[in-house]
Design an enzyme around this catalytic site. Structure first.
Site, PDB file in Angstrom:
ATOM      1  N   CYS A  87       3.737  48.753  66.542  1.00 49.79           N
ATOM      2  CA  CYS A  87       2.780  47.950  65.295  1.00 49.79           C
ATOM      3  C   CYS A  87       1.919  48.147  66.213  1.00 49.79           C
ATOM      4  CB  CYS A  87       3.236  47.869  64.120  1.00 49.79           C
ATOM      5  SG  CYS A  87       4.629  48.006  63.104  1.00 49.79           S
ATOM      6  N   CYS A 210       6.870  46.204  50.271  1.00 46.40           N
ATOM      7  CA  CYS A 210       7.022  46.943  51.892  1.00 46.40           C
ATOM      8  C   CYS A 210       5.575  48.056  52.208  1.00 46.40           C
ATOM      9  CB  CYS A 210       7.995  47.311  52.656  1.00 46.40           C
ATOM     10  SG  CYS A 210       9.285  46.222  51.786  1.00 46.40           S
ATOM     11  N   SER A 211       5.152  47.687  53.178  1.00 38.74           N
ATOM     12  CA  SER A 211       3.787  48.611  53.423  1.00 38.74           C
ATOM     13  C   SER A 211       5.381  50.483  53.239  1.00 38.74           C
ATOM     14  CB  SER A 211       3.629  48.915  54.687  1.00 38.74           C
ATOM     15  OG  SER A 211       4.509  48.620  56.114  1.00 38.74           O
ATOM     16  N   ILE A 213       6.311  54.454  54.063  1.00 40.34           N
ATOM     17  CA  ILE A 213       6.356  55.623  55.252  1.00 40.34           C
ATOM     18  C   ILE A 213       5.223  56.726  55.076  1.00 40.34           C
ATOM     19  CG2 ILE A 213       8.008  56.880  55.899  1.00 40.34           C
ATOM     20  CD1 ILE A 213      10.156  55.064  55.040  1.00 40.34           C
ATOM     21  N   LYS A 332      -0.179  48.069  53.577  1.00 43.76           N
ATOM     22  CA  LYS A 332       0.373  47.889  52.377  1.00 43.76           C
ATOM     23  C   LYS A 332       0.581  49.336  50.956  1.00 43.76           C
ATOM     24  CE  LYS A 332       3.264  47.493  48.583  1.00 43.76           C
ATOM     25  NZ  LYS A 332       3.139  48.949  48.432  1.00 43.76           N
ATOM     26  N   HIS A 336       0.361  53.139  56.542  1.00 48.31           N
ATOM     27  CA  HIS A 336       0.561  52.636  57.802  1.00 48.31           C
ATOM     28  C   HIS A 336       1.580  53.759  58.740  1.00 48.31           C
ATOM     29  CE1 HIS A 336       2.112  49.313  60.504  1.00 48.31           C
ATOM     30  NE2 HIS A 336       3.223  49.426  60.583  1.00 48.31           N
TER      31      HIS A 336
HETATM   32  C1  LIG Z   1      10.193  50.482  51.121  1.00 52.84           C
HETATM   33  C2  LIG Z   1      10.716  51.109  51.493  1.00 52.84           C
HETATM   34  C3  LIG Z   1      12.270  51.564  52.659  1.00 52.84           C
HETATM   35  C4  LIG Z   1      11.269  52.483  50.826  1.00 52.84           C
HETATM   36  O1  LIG Z   1      11.635  54.342  51.202  1.00 52.84           O
HETATM   37  P1  LIG Z   1      12.446  54.917  49.707  1.00 52.84           P
HETATM   38  O2  LIG Z   1      13.840  53.915  49.748  1.00 52.84           O
HETATM   39  O3  LIG Z   1      12.592  55.746  50.994  1.00 52.84           O
HETATM   40  O4  LIG Z   1      11.138  55.004  49.041  1.00 52.84           O
HETATM   41  P2  LIG Z   1      11.645  56.730  48.751  1.00 52.84           P
HETATM   42  O5  LIG Z   1      10.361  58.048  49.145  1.00 52.84           O
HETATM   43  O6  LIG Z   1      12.671  57.161  47.917  1.00 52.84           O
HETATM   44  O7  LIG Z   1      10.463  56.329  47.557  1.00 52.84           O
HETATM   45  C5  LIG Z   1      10.909  56.405  46.077  1.00 52.84           C
HETATM   46  C6  LIG Z   1       9.585  55.597  44.866  1.00 52.84           C
HETATM   47  O8  LIG Z   1       8.786  54.570  45.826  1.00 52.84           O
HETATM   48  C7  LIG Z   1       7.464  54.876  45.709  1.00 52.84           C
HETATM   49  N1  LIG Z   1       6.689  54.047  47.198  1.00 52.84           N
HETATM   50  C8  LIG Z   1       8.103  54.038  48.401  1.00 52.84           C
HETATM   51  N2  LIG Z   1       7.394  53.094  49.605  1.00 52.84           N
HETATM   52  C9  LIG Z   1       7.201  52.508  48.561  1.00 52.84           C
HETATM   53  C10 LIG Z   1       6.141  51.365  48.791  1.00 52.84           C
HETATM   54  N3  LIG Z   1       6.097  50.605  49.983  1.00 52.84           N
HETATM   55  N4  LIG Z   1       5.379  50.537  47.945  1.00 52.84           N
HETATM   56  C11 LIG Z   1       4.853  51.378  47.245  1.00 52.84           C
HETATM   57  N5  LIG Z   1       6.123  52.372  46.557  1.00 52.84           N
HETATM   58  C12 LIG Z   1       6.489  53.214  47.508  1.00 52.84           C
HETATM   59  C13 LIG Z   1       7.774  56.024  46.333  1.00 52.84           C
HETATM   60  O9  LIG Z   1       6.569  56.786  46.283  1.00 52.84           O
HETATM   61  C14 LIG Z   1       8.570  56.887  45.638  1.00 52.84           C
HETATM   62  O10 LIG Z   1       7.647  56.691  44.549  1.00 52.84           O
HETATM   63  P3  LIG Z   1       8.052  57.944  42.752  1.00 52.84           P
HETATM   64  O11 LIG Z   1       9.515  58.054  42.395  1.00 52.84           O
HETATM   65  O12 LIG Z   1       6.802  57.264  42.190  1.00 52.84           O
HETATM   66  O13 LIG Z   1       7.645  59.319  43.760  1.00 52.84           O
HETATM   67  C15 LIG Z   1      10.238  51.968  52.976  1.00 52.84           C
HETATM   68  O14 LIG Z   1       9.110  53.030  52.856  1.00 52.84           O
HETATM   69  C16 LIG Z   1      10.358  51.526  54.379  1.00 52.84           C
HETATM   70  O15 LIG Z   1      10.847  51.165  54.884  1.00 52.84           O
HETATM   71  N6  LIG Z   1       9.030  50.546  54.667  1.00 52.84           N
HETATM   72  C17 LIG Z   1       9.131  49.976  55.532  1.00 52.84           C
HETATM   73  C18 LIG Z   1       8.370  50.536  56.653  1.00 52.84           C
HETATM   74  C19 LIG Z   1       8.156  49.707  58.247  1.00 52.84           C
HETATM   75  O16 LIG Z   1       9.214  48.632  58.212  1.00 52.84           O
HETATM   76  N7  LIG Z   1       7.247  49.433  58.650  1.00 52.84           N
HETATM   77  C20 LIG Z   1       6.874  48.730  59.820  1.00 52.84           C
HETATM   78  C21 LIG Z   1       6.613  47.947  59.471  1.00 52.84           C
HETATM   79  S1  LIG Z   1       6.415  46.503  61.026  1.00 52.84           S
END
Ligand SMILES: CC(C)(COP(=O)(O)OP(=O)(O)OC[C@H]1O[C@@H](n2cnc3c(N)ncnc32)[C@H](O)[C@@H]1OP(=O)(O)O)[C@@H](O)C(=O)NCCC(=O)NCCS
Ligand SMILES: [Zn+2]
Lengths: 390, 129
Positions: A87, A210-211, A213, A332, A336
């Site tokens: 990152c 979480c931030s 995708i 966030k 990201h």
């Molecule tokens: C948190 C996480 C698992 C969610 O992914 P997911 O379960 O596939 O979520 P979805 O894409 O199905 O989204 C579901 C809903 O939540 C929302 N959403 C997804 N991620 C979000 C987040 N991080 N914050 C707020 N809302 C989020 C989507 O917009 C969607 O909303 P909607 O239903 O109104 O359309 C994923 O964003 C993730 O892995 N984040 C961490 C990324 C990371 O580790 N980055 C590196 C850091 S060092």
């Protein structure tokens, strides 16, 4: 040795989010055009390019990305190198650009960063991200990225009494700031109740800790003291830059409540700039998870260890607080796209410093700091920037 | 116990349920997971050592979203454990309900064991002493 002559003269980002139908190379080209021709820096003035991108190999099945990206962006032929530090890929590319200018080798270089993450499933993204942790001894046991920061969160909660609600307040602030940022992935305020929705990703971290995708790119132009004024009346000087590494494994660290690479990188940046945390007006820190923002503000010396959460509760880190943190919405809520993030953070600090941050402008903007974090915290880069006339 | 410790052998020992740590031949520091150089003394000669199997919980998390390889195992607990020998390892934590993480207390004594995952891998796994 203090930095002598590196200035940011322009910077831009694409919109961050799920950018359907827009590919890796198109995003970077858009950011490059915004930071060059649309900002009064002709492409022919660029002498070299430094690019950050994390894992296009696993995400879009593409390696050797620097020439590929350059070719599409109209910069074919220039020396181009891809930099990778998870990152922190964007910020290590930026540091390479800084060193290239400081050395006197070049007068004008472009720094860019890009990632395309939304074309594969969440599980596949989780796997690609986990590749930034030790595959033999941590990812191999089933530890994920959110898991890494959850381990830090549990340790911080246990030692300092930080709560899930404190972390949720960081998310509320991020979404509030991003609501007025047209380039952010989430431009909607959320309530504390919503931020506390118990959809666990890695307990105690929930969806809103979480931030997301994201897809996106950012680019900026660095120029030497000889040239900077040719491009802009408001160059921003990079006065301090620090980078450090730490044990890749969390098990290799004696303290999980602080990230030693952040402490070391910020100390060297402060020393180089001959400044202290008190001198810094605002900061853009690596809030890949809400707990990461709380710990970062402690590690960069804005608050004492254990008092980062209190600062959030008291509004000190709000956009109009005494020490604004992530005034545009942070990773966030802005998103990201891993390789783009470090460059985007520098662009945000640059824009705040020159007073071009629109509705996200912080009141006091002479000196700003960026903190970009790689992987498990095994890499950290901190840069301190100052408006040339400040 | 005389062969030179390697990363491959360290992993194989875990797969076979015969965990051993590394020990710096110069200063005796116990090292996990393997390192090429000892940060205590700078020595680079390593040997195998057995550990007591006792440890304490440093931190933990419950993984709910995982890569495909581990997805069939969610929710599962990953922990950082400090061995009695002072070195730390990242491992699974067993003997607790992953849906009641509030019941897990930092600092509790643990003992080393193993756990076969649905992925077919044998994980180092600790349980309450
Ligand atoms: C948190 C996480 C698992 C969610 O992914 P997911 O379960 O596939 O979520 P979805 O894409 O199905 O989204 C579901 C809903 O939540 C929302 N959403 C997804 N991620 C979000 C987040 N991080 N914050 C707020 N809302 C989020 C989507 O917009 C969607 O909303 P909607 O239903 O109104 O359309 C994923 O964003 C993730 O892995 N984040 C961490 C990324 C990371 O580790 N980055 C590196 C850091 S060092
Ligand atoms: Zn030693």
């Amino acid at each position: 040795m203090p930095l002598k002559k590196t200035f940011i003269v322009s910077g831009a980002q694409t919109k961050f989010g799920a950018l359907e139908g827009v590919t890796f190379r198109e995003m970077l080209a858009e950011a490059v055009d915004k930071a060059t021709i649309q900002a009064g820096v002709p492409k022919k003035e660029i002498q070299a390019v430094f690019l950050g991108t994390f894992n296009p190999e696993m995400l879009i099945h593409q390696g050797h990305t620097a020439p590929l990206l350059l070719d599409y962006a109209g910069l074919r032929g220039l020396p181009a190198t891809r930099h990778e530090a998870a990152c922190a890929s964007g910020a290590v590319a930026l540091r390479a650009g800084i060193m290239a200018i400081e050395s006197g080798l070049y007068d004008t270089v472009l720094v860019g960063g890009v990632e395309k993450m939304t074309s594969v499933s969440t599980n596949k993204v989780t796997e690609a991200l986990a590749a930034a942790a030790d595959d033999e001894f941590e990812s191999g046991v089933g530890l994920t990225f959110p898991g890494v920061f959850a381990l830090a969160a549990v340790a911080h909660m246990n030692r300092y009494g930080t709560t899930q609600e404190d972390m949720a307040l960081v998310a509320v602030k991020a979404h509030k700031n991003a609501a007025s940022n047209p380039l952010a992935q989430f431009q909607k305020e959320i309530t504390l109740e919503k931020a506390m929705t118990p959809k666990f990703v890695a307990w105690p971290l929930k969806l809103f800790d979480c931030s997301p995708i994201s897809d996106g790119a950012a680019a900026l132009v660095l120029s030497s003291d000889k040239k900077a004024k040719q491009y802009t009346d408001t160059p921003v000087k990079i006065v301090g830059s620090g980078q450090a590494s730490a044990s890749m494994n969390l098990s290799g660290r004696s303290d999980l409540t602080s990230f030693e690479a952040s402490v070391a990188a910020s100390r060297s940046a402060y020393k180089m700039a001959n400044l202290t945390p008190k001198d810094i007006d605002f900061a853009v820190v690596h809030d890949c998870f809400t707990i990461a923002e709380i710990i970062a503000t402690e590690d960069i010396g804005f608050f004492k260890p254990g008092e980062g959460a209190k600062a959030v509760r008291e509004g000190i880190t709000a956009k109009d607080g005494a020490k604004p943190i992530n005034p545009t919405g942070g990773l966030k809520a802005v998103g990201h796209p891993v390789g783009a993030t470090g460059v985007k953070q520098a662009v945000e600090v640059y824009k705040e410093l020159i007073g071009a941050a629109g509705a996200n402008q912080v009141p006091k903007h002479n000196i700003g700091l960026m903190h970009n974090f790689g992987g498990t915290g095994a890499t950290c880069v901190v840069n301190i920037m100052r408006r040339a006339d400040a | 116990m005389s062969e030179r410790p390697t990363v491959e052998a360290y992993k194989k020992n875990i797969q076979e349920g015969k965990f051993r740590a590394l020990k710096c031949s110069s200063c005796g520091a116990v090292i996990t997971p393997p390192l090429g150089t000892c940060y205590n003394c700078g020595g680079n000669k390593m040997e195998w050592t057995n550990v007591s199997g006792k440890g304490k919980l440093v931190s933990f998390t419950v993984i709910h979203v995982a890569p495909d390889e581990f997805a069939p195992e969610v929710p599962y607990i990953v922990a950082i454990v400090e061995l009695a020998e002072k070195s730390r390892v990242t491992a699974r934590l067993a003997g607790f309900d992953p849906l009641k993480p509030e019941a897990i207390k930092i600092g509790i004594p643990l003992v080393l064991g193993y756990e076969k995952g649905k992925s077919g891998k044998n994980y180092l796994s600790f349980r309450p002493a």
